[in-house]
Design a protein around this motif. Structure first.
Motif, PDB file in Angstrom:
ATOM      1  N   VAL A 153      43.167  36.026  45.084  1.00  9.13           N
ATOM      2  CA  VAL A 153      43.795  35.952  43.761  1.00  9.13           C
ATOM      3  C   VAL A 153      44.770  37.112  43.592  1.00  9.13           C
ATOM      4  O   VAL A 153      44.473  38.254  43.988  1.00  9.13           O
ATOM      5  CB  VAL A 153      42.721  35.999  42.653  1.00  9.13           C
ATOM      6  N   ASP A 155      46.457  40.115  41.904  1.00 15.41           N
ATOM      7  CA  ASP A 155      46.017  41.144  40.969  1.00 15.41           C
ATOM      8  C   ASP A 155      46.665  40.885  39.610  1.00 15.41           C
ATOM      9  O   ASP A 155      47.893  40.875  39.501  1.00 15.41           O
ATOM     10  CB  ASP A 155      46.432  42.517  41.512  1.00 15.41           C
ATOM     11  N   ASN A 162      48.870  36.504  33.166  1.00 18.68           N
ATOM     12  CA  ASN A 162      47.637  36.825  33.891  1.00 18.68           C
ATOM     13  C   ASN A 162      46.438  35.952  33.541  1.00 18.68           C
ATOM     14  O   ASN A 162      45.341  36.170  34.052  1.00 18.68           O
ATOM     15  CB  ASN A 162      47.265  38.295  33.677  1.00 18.68           C
ATOM     16  N   PRO A 165      45.011  34.021  36.847  1.00 20.19           N
ATOM     17  CA  PRO A 165      44.317  34.933  37.772  1.00 20.19           C
ATOM     18  C   PRO A 165      43.052  35.546  37.166  1.00 20.19           C
ATOM     19  O   PRO A 165      42.028  35.672  37.852  1.00 20.19           O
ATOM     20  CB  PRO A 165      45.364  36.015  38.066  1.00 20.19           C
ATOM     21  N   GLN A 166      43.110  35.917  35.874  1.00 19.64           N
ATOM     22  CA  GLN A 166      41.919  36.481  35.231  1.00 19.64           C
ATOM     23  C   GLN A 166      40.793  35.470  35.215  1.00 19.64           C
ATOM     24  O   GLN A 166      39.621  35.807  35.462  1.00 19.64           O
ATOM     25  CB  GLN A 166      42.243  36.918  33.794  1.00 19.64           C
ATOM     26  N   ALA A 168      40.346  33.006  37.303  1.00 16.03           N
ATOM     27  CA  ALA A 168      39.868  32.835  38.677  1.00 16.03           C
ATOM     28  C   ALA A 168      38.910  33.958  39.067  1.00 16.03           C
ATOM     29  O   ALA A 168      37.916  33.724  39.763  1.00 16.03           O
ATOM     30  CB  ALA A 168      41.046  32.796  39.635  1.00 16.03           C
ATOM     31  N   ILE A 169      39.203  35.157  38.604  1.00 13.53           N
ATOM     32  CA  ILE A 169      38.350  36.302  38.932  1.00 13.53           C
ATOM     33  C   ILE A 169      37.034  36.240  38.167  1.00 13.53           C
ATOM     34  O   ILE A 169      35.958  36.470  38.729  1.00 13.53           O
ATOM     35  CB  ILE A 169      39.098  37.621  38.627  1.00 13.53           C
ATOM     36  N   SER A 170      37.096  35.881  36.904  1.00 10.96           N
ATOM     37  CA  SER A 170      35.886  35.875  36.077  1.00 10.96           C
ATOM     38  C   SER A 170      34.962  34.699  36.384  1.00 10.96           C
ATOM     39  O   SER A 170      33.748  34.814  36.261  1.00 10.96           O
ATOM     40  CB  SER A 170      36.254  35.866  34.592  1.00 10.96           C
ATOM     41  N   ASP A 172      34.847  33.101  39.380  1.00 13.69           N
ATOM     42  CA  ASP A 172      34.575  32.999  40.808  1.00 13.69           C
ATOM     43  C   ASP A 172      34.478  34.417  41.370  1.00 13.69           C
ATOM     44  O   ASP A 172      34.653  35.388  40.652  1.00 13.69           O
ATOM     45  CB  ASP A 172      35.696  32.206  41.500  1.00 13.69           C
ATOM     46  N   ASP A 173      34.175  34.531  42.634  1.00 14.18           N
ATOM     47  CA  ASP A 173      34.111  35.837  43.289  1.00 14.18           C
ATOM     48  C   ASP A 173      35.069  35.809  44.476  1.00 14.18           C
ATOM     49  O   ASP A 173      34.663  35.572  45.607  1.00 14.18           O
ATOM     50  CB  ASP A 173      32.683  36.122  43.761  1.00 14.18           C
ATOM     51  N   PRO A 174      36.378  35.987  44.216  1.00 11.41           N
ATOM     52  CA  PRO A 174      37.355  35.868  45.307  1.00 11.41           C
ATOM     53  C   PRO A 174      37.120  36.904  46.400  1.00 11.41           C
ATOM     54  O   PRO A 174      36.579  37.985  46.159  1.00 11.41           O
ATOM     55  CB  PRO A 174      38.695  36.094  44.601  1.00 11.41           C
ATOM     56  N   ILE A 177      41.527  40.563  45.828  1.00 11.18           N
ATOM     57  CA  ILE A 177      42.401  40.577  44.648  1.00 11.18           C
ATOM     58  C   ILE A 177      43.511  41.564  44.959  1.00 11.18           C
ATOM     59  O   ILE A 177      43.277  42.773  45.028  1.00 11.18           O
ATOM     60  CB  ILE A 177      41.624  41.001  43.385  1.00 11.18           C
TER      61      ILE A 177
END
Length: 198
Positions: A153, A155, A162, A165-166, A168-170, A172-174, A177
């Motif tokens: 993902v 940054d 954002n 991407p935010q 996707a990060i929250s 999931d556990d990419p 980043i």
């Protein structure tokens, strides 16, 4: 290492919406060596206006860039960009395209492609999320993870938009980043190592 014209060992799906063109260019400017992968870009596009995404991307890479409007065979070290008013999956080594249904008010083109990529390429599927709004792609990266593929993902601090991407990060556990150029360098190392082990 695969040679051009052969079925790619890896498929890299790159999903983005608002603000995605600039990071996509920054990414491809770093991909300066053979990879054994095909690159498929899924930008969110308006239905009516012809997109210049692929035309602009051609200036950022030495790889052949294809504007995908109809079914096309995947080749190693080629870039494929989904055109407007289309949905796309990958199956049996081909990108298969259909018109976007009128009922598809919410654009889920990234999810649709990522899910098919995970099914087709399993652990050799790679999902990349760049700048964007909304949550399209979140379901897809979970399926990639479940298939033991790779998820990277952008940054959020390096994006114009954002929210995607935010999310996707929250949700999931990419695996990483990174800013766009960093994503490319990470992938080049990953692909080089993976290819050397086979």
């Amino acid at each position: 290492m695969e040679i051009a014209g052969q079925q790619p060992k890896f498929c890299i799906g790159i999903g983005c919406s608002a603000g995605g063109l600039e990071p996509a260019c920054a990414f491809f400017q770093q991909v300066v060596e053979k990879t054994g992968a095909a690159f498929v870009v899924i930008p969110h596009l308006g239905r009516e206006h012809k997109s210049k995404f692929s035309t602009i991307l051609e200036k950022c890479t030495n790889m052949p860039v294809h504007r995908v409007e109809d079914n096309i065979k995947l080749e190693t070290d080629h870039v494929y960009v989904l055109s407007e008013d289309r949905m796309m999956i990958v199956e049996d080594g081909y990108l298969k395209v259909r018109k976007r249904y009128s009922r598809e008010i919410i654009n889920k083109s990234i999810d649709i492609f990522f899910k098919s990529m995970a099914k087709a390429y399993r652990e050799n599927s790679i999902g990349v999320i760049l700048s964007g709004m909304g949550t399209d792609g979140i379901e897809g990266i979970r399926v990639i993870e479940d298939s033991h593929g790779l998820v990277i993902v952008q940054d959020p601090d390096t994006t114009d938009f954002n929210i995607l991407p935010q999310a996707a990060i929250s949700k999931d556990d990419p695996h990483a980043i990174l800013p766009p150029a960093g994503i490319a360098r990470f992938l080049l190392k990953y692909l080089k190592l993976s290819n050397s082990q086979n």
